[in-house]
Design an enzyme around this catalytic site. Structure first.
Site, PDB file in Angstrom:
ATOM      1  N   TYR A 148       0.845  -1.207   0.000  1.00  0.00           N
ATOM      2  CA  TYR A 148       0.000   0.000   0.000  1.00  0.00           C
ATOM      3  C   TYR A 148       0.882   1.259   0.000  1.00  0.00           C
ATOM      4  CZ  TYR A 148      -3.285   3.580   1.620  1.00  0.00           C
ATOM      5  OH  TYR A 148      -4.029   4.729   1.741  1.00  0.00           O
ATOM      6  N   ALA A 151       2.646   1.627  -3.299  1.00  0.00           N
ATOM      7  CA  ALA A 151       1.768   2.118  -4.376  1.00  0.00           C
ATOM      8  C   ALA A 151       1.535   3.615  -4.236  1.00  0.00           C
ATOM      9  CB  ALA A 151       0.434   1.363  -4.341  1.00  0.00           C
TER      10      ALA A 151
HETATM   11  N1  LIG Z   1      -8.932   7.087   5.666  1.00  0.00           N
HETATM   12  C1  LIG Z   1      -7.620   7.159   5.886  1.00  0.00           C
HETATM   13  O1  LIG Z   1      -7.163   7.015   7.025  1.00  0.00           O
HETATM   14  C2  LIG Z   1      -6.675   7.440   4.727  1.00  0.00           C
HETATM   15  C3  LIG Z   1      -5.335   7.724   5.034  1.00  0.00           C
HETATM   16  C4  LIG Z   1      -4.450   7.991   4.002  1.00  0.00           C
HETATM   17  C5  LIG Z   1      -4.875   7.976   2.691  1.00  0.00           C
HETATM   18  N2  LIG Z   1      -6.185   7.692   2.393  1.00  0.00           N
HETATM   19  C6  LIG Z   1      -6.586   7.705   0.976  1.00  0.00           C
HETATM   20  O2  LIG Z   1      -7.668   8.590   0.823  1.00  0.00           O
HETATM   21  C7  LIG Z   1      -8.432   8.187  -0.323  1.00  0.00           C
HETATM   22  C8  LIG Z   1      -9.903   8.133   0.045  1.00  0.00           C
HETATM   23  O3  LIG Z   1     -10.113   7.083   0.978  1.00  0.00           O
HETATM   24  P1  LIG Z   1     -11.165   7.150   2.173  1.00  0.00           P
HETATM   25  O4  LIG Z   1     -10.395   7.148   3.428  1.00  0.00           O
HETATM   26  O5  LIG Z   1     -12.162   8.203   1.938  1.00  0.00           O
HETATM   27  O6  LIG Z   1     -11.806   5.682   2.079  1.00  0.00           O
HETATM   28  P2  LIG Z   1     -13.168   5.185   1.412  1.00  0.00           P
HETATM   29  O7  LIG Z   1     -14.323   5.777   2.149  1.00  0.00           O
HETATM   30  O8  LIG Z   1     -13.057   3.701   1.346  1.00  0.00           O
HETATM   31  O9  LIG Z   1     -13.151   5.813  -0.049  1.00  0.00           O
HETATM   32  C9  LIG Z   1     -12.512   5.216  -1.151  1.00  0.00           C
HETATM   33  C10 LIG Z   1     -13.434   5.324  -2.335  1.00  0.00           C
HETATM   34  O10 LIG Z   1     -12.751   4.873  -3.504  1.00  0.00           O
HETATM   35  C11 LIG Z   1     -13.627   4.087  -4.268  1.00  0.00           C
HETATM   36  N3  LIG Z   1     -12.821   3.135  -5.021  1.00  0.00           N
HETATM   37  C12 LIG Z   1     -11.924   2.257  -4.531  1.00  0.00           C
HETATM   38  N4  LIG Z   1     -11.400   1.531  -5.520  1.00  0.00           N
HETATM   39  C13 LIG Z   1     -11.977   1.954  -6.668  1.00  0.00           C
HETATM   40  C14 LIG Z   1     -11.870   1.585  -8.032  1.00  0.00           C
HETATM   41  N5  LIG Z   1     -11.049   0.599  -8.429  1.00  0.00           N
HETATM   42  N6  LIG Z   1     -12.609   2.240  -8.951  1.00  0.00           N
HETATM   43  C15 LIG Z   1     -13.452   3.221  -8.558  1.00  0.00           C
HETATM   44  N7  LIG Z   1     -13.600   3.621  -7.285  1.00  0.00           N
HETATM   45  C16 LIG Z   1     -12.880   2.981  -6.352  1.00  0.00           C
HETATM   46  C17 LIG Z   1     -14.567   3.413  -3.255  1.00  0.00           C
HETATM   47  O11 LIG Z   1     -15.850   3.127  -3.804  1.00  0.00           O
HETATM   48  P3  LIG Z   1     -16.197   1.660  -4.394  1.00  0.00           P
HETATM   49  O12 LIG Z   1     -15.725   0.663  -3.403  1.00  0.00           O
HETATM   50  O13 LIG Z   1     -17.688   1.705  -4.563  1.00  0.00           O
HETATM   51  O14 LIG Z   1     -15.489   1.574  -5.700  1.00  0.00           O
HETATM   52  C18 LIG Z   1     -14.697   4.474  -2.194  1.00  0.00           C
HETATM   53  O15 LIG Z   1     -15.821   5.307  -2.420  1.00  0.00           O
HETATM   54  C19 LIG Z   1      -7.847   6.848  -0.770  1.00  0.00           C
HETATM   55  O16 LIG Z   1      -6.992   7.044  -1.875  1.00  0.00           O
HETATM   56  C20 LIG Z   1      -7.064   6.378   0.443  1.00  0.00           C
HETATM   57  O17 LIG Z   1      -6.010   5.517   0.084  1.00  0.00           O
HETATM   58  C21 LIG Z   1      -7.090   7.426   3.390  1.00  0.00           C
END
Ligand SMILES: NC(=O)c1ccc[n+]([C@@H]2O[C@H](COP(=O)([O-])OP(=O)(O)OC[C@H]3O[C@@H](n4cnc5c(N)ncnc54)[C@H](OP(=O)(O)O)[C@@H]3O)[C@@H](O)[C@H]2O)c1
Length: 245
Positions: A148, A151
């Site tokens: 992760y 990436a």
């Molecule tokens: N939350 C944290 O602590 C954290 C920390 C560091 C970085 N991030 C990053 O922040 C970003 C947003 O994450 P989040 O925390 O808001 O989590 P999240 O609520 O799980 O949001 C991720 C979204 O991406 C969509 N997604 C995932 N894979 C996809 C694909 N192949 N095609 C289209 N849509 C896709 C998911 O919808 P579907 O499943 O319906 O496709 C989901 O709505 C991500 O890049 C994550 O790596 C999060």
């Protein structure tokens, strides 16, 4: 009226960003793989928000979705992603090199290829002065999260190339690297343990968890005219957990 595309805009950070652009009067497309989740989010966020369902890691699905995406794009937020490494979980991939390769590929697909494919597909639709906002993670800098973090580090490196390619057209490309953000689907339905939350809070300077609203301000700023000369950068939104590099 600006045209905004937020991948993964149906939940968590992406949904908060989509809501903020819509509140500003922009037209926003939110994307994701789950039709019901996207439809519910779009209904909640109002008439300026439109859902488009596709897997951003699948080249064929991205191409097929182009007819539903805006003809011109002012802001592309490549927010879709998440940690697909299930090592140690009950649904972990099979062991052995094939399983390892599949686990790494899954994280590259979810975090790097989603951004690369959607950006490339929309490249010719980006208006002069447009903005691309990519998503990394504290994991790319702190280490300890295998494929992760690797990436996400790749996203940051690719973003520099992207900024160089787009810069002559006044288009910027930047990266937001969040720390632990609660109120998202990132950690699945179970969330993370209280101990892990406490560990994250303890590592931060602000001594609290982050929430999606904490990410909104930097996204709006990067999309604004004031940020026209700001590109190829990584912004650490982690309450001072690591001190930016
Ligand atoms: N939350 C944290 O602590 C954290 C920390 C560091 C970085 N991030 C990053 O922040 C970003 C947003 O994450 P989040 O925390 O808001 O989590 P999240 O609520 O799980 O949001 C991720 C979204 O991406 C969509 N997604 C995932 N894979 C996809 C694909 N192949 N095609 C289209 N849509 C896709 C998911 O919808 P579907 O499943 O319906 O496709 C989901 O709505 C991500 O890049 C994550 O790596 C999060």
């Amino acid at each position: 009226m600006r045209q905004i595309v937020v991948t993964g805009g149906g939940t968590g950070i992406g949904k908060a960003i989509a809501a903020a652009f819509a509140e500003q009067g922009d037209q926003v497309v939110i994307t994701g793989r789950r039709k019901d989740v996207l439809a519910e989010a779009a209904a909640e966020l109002g008439p300026r928000v439109r859902p488009v369902v596709f897997d951003a890691a699948d080249p064929a699905q991205v191409e097929a979705a182009l007819s539903e995406l805006p003809e011109r794009v002012d802001v592309l937020v490549n927010n879709a992603g998440g940690n697909r490494d299930r090592t140690g979980q009950p649904d972990a991939a099979p062991t052995g090199l094939a399983g390892l390769a599949a686990a790494w590929q899954a994280n590259l697909d979810a975090n790097l290829f989603t951004a690369v494919l959607v950006t490339t597909a929309l490249r010719e639709r980006l208006n002069p002065g447009a903005r691309v906002i990519n998503f990394s993670s504290i994991a790319a800098h702190r280490g300890g999260s295998g494929s992760y973090g690797a990436a996400k580090a790749a996203v940051e490196n690719w973003n520099v190339t992207l900024a160089q390619e787009l810069g002559p057209e006044g288009i910027t490309a930047n990266v937001i690297a969040p720390g632990y953000i609660a109120e998202t689907d990132f950690f699945g339905t179970g969330g993370i343990s209280a101990e892990r939350v406490a560990w994250n809070v303890g590592q931060s300077a602000t001594k609290r968890v982050g929430v999606p609203a904490d990410i909104v301000g930097i996204a709006l700023y990067l999309a604004s005219p004031a940020a026209a000369h700001l590109t190829a950068q990584v912004f650490h939104l982690d309450g001072g957990t690591i001190y930016g590099r």
